[in-house]
Design an enzyme around this catalytic site. Structure first.
Site, mmCIF file in Angstrom:
data_model
loop_
_atom_site.group_PDB
_atom_site.id
_atom_site.type_symbol
_atom_site.label_atom_id
_atom_site.label_comp_id
_atom_site.label_asym_id
_atom_site.label_seq_id
_atom_site.Cartn_x
_atom_site.Cartn_y
_atom_site.Cartn_z
ATOM 1 C CD GLU A 184 -0.252 21.666 -2.840
ATOM 2 O OE1 GLU A 184 -0.928 21.500 -1.798
ATOM 3 O OE2 GLU A 184 -0.678 21.374 -3.972
ATOM 4 C CG ASP A 218 -0.436 -0.788 1.360
ATOM 5 O OD1 ASP A 218 0.367 -1.447 2.036
ATOM 6 O OD2 ASP A 218 -1.447 -1.283 0.835
HETATM 7 C C1 NOJ Z 1 1.181 -4.200 2.209
HETATM 8 C C2 NOJ Z 1 0.915 -4.101 3.677
HETATM 9 O O1 NOJ Z 1 2.132 -3.942 4.349
HETATM 10 C C3 NOJ Z 1 0.186 -5.372 4.043
HETATM 11 O O2 NOJ Z 1 0.077 -5.530 5.436
HETATM 12 C C4 NOJ Z 1 -1.162 -5.357 3.380
HETATM 13 O O3 NOJ Z 1 -1.811 -6.579 3.625
HETATM 14 C C5 NOJ Z 1 -1.025 -5.177 1.871
HETATM 15 N N1 NOJ Z 1 -0.078 -4.169 1.517
HETATM 16 C C6 NOJ Z 1 -2.359 -4.798 1.270
HETATM 17 O O4 NOJ Z 1 -2.698 -3.493 1.619
#
Ligand code: NOJ
Length: 541
Positions: free
Chosen positions: A256, A202
């Site tokens: 790993e 993310d």
């Molecule tokens: C991207 C994620 O896909 C989204 O849903 C989220 O709100 C933001 N990153 C923050 O983590």
């Protein structure tokens, strides 16, 4: 098992909260995913990417994690996760989990410890705490803005401020602190040891901040919508070069394991910087959001496809194709809007102006899946697109859960409209999602999209997806490799050859002849001689 299985995989995104609810509490859960594995096997997907199911107060749909190495009871237990892994693997379906390294939840014990500790303490150094500006520190330390609206700083009772790129419940980690890095290595190993096949990373481009004092202002450059490319390559917190040090370390951890674990980056960066994330000693793949945002025009698609393929070729990686996910208006609906309409603004008006042309959106969504699945690279499908689900633009304000709605003071509606729980069976309560009241209301008539209604209907969305995913697998055996050869079929037509397959999509109003050969699949069904507007076809030479 091939160690590069992901290069041309079909990966299905499960937004767990809205997928299938096994216990009637209104929220999807891991046993719910298990209950649909036969359906997913039938669809033919290679892997599932599960959105965060870790303990979380759900301030941002689970992207506010309070424990990275457990399962939130609302989704089940670690044992349920083990069962899901085993059952998926038994069907040759791989599992990718979502790692959220940029920020955690404000309920995370480390952030609670930081709040309890004094300014300047090691506990605070895991996060980004700063004194404020102004005579009494009453002003935020910089002008940085949250992606969800409002300032990216919040003040704590002792007067310091902490940074959060997203909501105030999502404090950003300080990735310059080795303790933060070590903890994430532990998390990667924890899930890898359990047997997961990969990770979705993310906000992969946000981890490293320029924290040199005085902090540099961005002068409003950050008010762009989620997923827009950041400005330039020397931004105080987006896409900084130092972020690649982190991924070089992660590569070692992922390697790993045998086979090495996959890592796919969510990185909202410019097209020329995206390949940096997938160099051989970093991550494996990055989402291609340029494809998702591409206007419905042949030359624009060709440009995006060419540049994506050239970008990954320069570093020996494979690209990805994405049309929808849990953060954007579903593409069936987007494709029914006039070119140039901003979907976020359109949503703000409950999807009334301009009106979406659903028949057009449906036609284009059907045409686009054949394009997506013919291209070299991985295809990421978002749950429900195989049912042809549209956006739900008119959820009542009191039902909305996305923090964007509140943080923008209602100016933006947020992303709930693409997260409405799936319809599985038209005749069951909540259209088969589960016995309870779904956490977001499903619109009336949602049952007509249910899997049960499409089962056995050769003309359905579901049948088209099933046939295309399966045919793609057979074709890949005949045409491995990353190349396509464009065929000139007029400026409104996208046509290319990949091994024995020819894919053609007509973006223009004038019908064009279908190339010679055996029609394997067409977006309209049947074996057309001509392609009308917004229709596509696969032909075997
Ligand atoms: C991207 C994620 O896909 C989204 O849903 C989220 O709100 C933001 N990153 C923050 O983590």
């Amino acid at each position: 098992m091939s160690s590069t299985w992901w290069r041309d995989a079909v990966i299905y995104q499960v937004y767990v909260r809205s997928f299938a609810d096994s216990n009637g509490d209104g929220t999807g859960d891991l046993p719910g995913v298990v209950s649909k594995l036969d359906y997913l096997e039938e669809l033919g997907v290679d892997a599932l990417w599960l959105t965060p199911f870790f303990p979380s107060p759900q301030a941002d749909g689970g992207y506010d994690v309070s424990d990275y190495r457990d399962v939130d009871p609302m989704y089940g237990s670690l044992d349920d996760f083990r069962t899901l892994l085993d059952e998926a693997h038994a069907r040759r379906i791989r599992i990718i989990v979502d790692i959220v390294p940029n920020h955690c939840s404000d309920a995370h014990p480390d952030f609670q410890a930081a709040l309890a500790a004094a300014p300047g303490s090691p506990e605070r150094d895991r996060f980004i705490f700063r004194d404020g500006l102004g005579e009494h520190g009453e002003l935020p330390p910089s002008d940085w803005q949250s992606k969800f609206g409002g300032p990216a700083w919040d003040r704590v009772p002792d007067g310091q401020w902490y940074m959060h790129i997203f909501s105030r419940e999502q404090p950003d980690f300080n990735w310059r602190n080795p303790a933060v890095r070590e903890d994430f290595d532990r998390t990667l190993r924890f899930w890898s040891d359990l047997g997961v096949d990969g990770f979705r990373i993310d906000v992969a481009h946000g981890l490293m901040k320029d924290l040199e004092a005085p902090l540099r202002n961005t002068c409003g450059a950050d008010n762009a919508p989620l997923l827009s490319p950041p400005e330039g390559d020397n931004h105080p917190f987006w896409d900084r070069d130092e972020v690649h040090e982190v991924y070089r370390e992660w590569r070692k951890v992922l390697d790993e394991y045998d086979p090495p674990r996959l890592a796919v980056a969510e990185a909202g960066v410019s097209l020329d910087r995206l390949p940096l994330y997938v160099r051989q000693d970093e991550l494996d793949q990055a989402f291609n959001f340029f494809y998702l945002r591409c206007p419905w025009q042949a030359d624009e698609f060709r440009r995006v496809i060419d540049s994506a393929l050239a970008g990954v070729a320069s570093v020996g990686a494979s690209t990805s194709w994405v049309l929808s996910n849990h953060d954007v208006v579903r593409h069936r609906t987007r494709y029914g809007l006039p070119n140039g309409t901003d979907p976020v603004k359109w949503l703000a008006g409950n999807g009334t102006e301009p009106p979406a042309d659903d028949a057009l959106g449906e036609k284009r969504a059907r045409a686009s899946v054949l394009l997506t699945l013919a291209l070299p690279g991985a295809a990421y499908l978002y749950q429900g697109e195989e049912l042809g689900l549209p956006e739900v633009p008119d959820l009542p304000a009191e039902a909305l859960r996305d923090p964007i709605y509140e943080r923008t003071g209602g100016r933006e509606k947020g992303r709930d409209g693409c997260r409405v729980p799936l319809p599985w069976n038209a005749d069951e309560p909540a259209f088969g999602f589960g016995a309870g009241t779904p956490w977001l209301p499903q619109p009336q008539g949602w049952g007509r999209y249910a899997a049960s209604e499409q089962e056995g209907d050769e003309g359905s969305f579901l049948a088209l997806y099933r046939r295309a995913v399966r045919a793609r697998r057979q074709l890949l055996a005949l045409a491995p490799g990353d190349g396509i050869e464009w065929i000139n079929a007029g400026c409104d037509v996208l046509a290319f050859r990949r091994g024995p397959l020819q894919c053609m999509l007509n973006f223009g109003p004038t019908p064009v002849p279908v190339p010679a050969g055996r029609v394997l699949l067409s977006s309209t069904g049947g074996e057309p001689q001509e392609l009308g507007a917004d229709e596509s076809v696969w032909v075997l030479a």
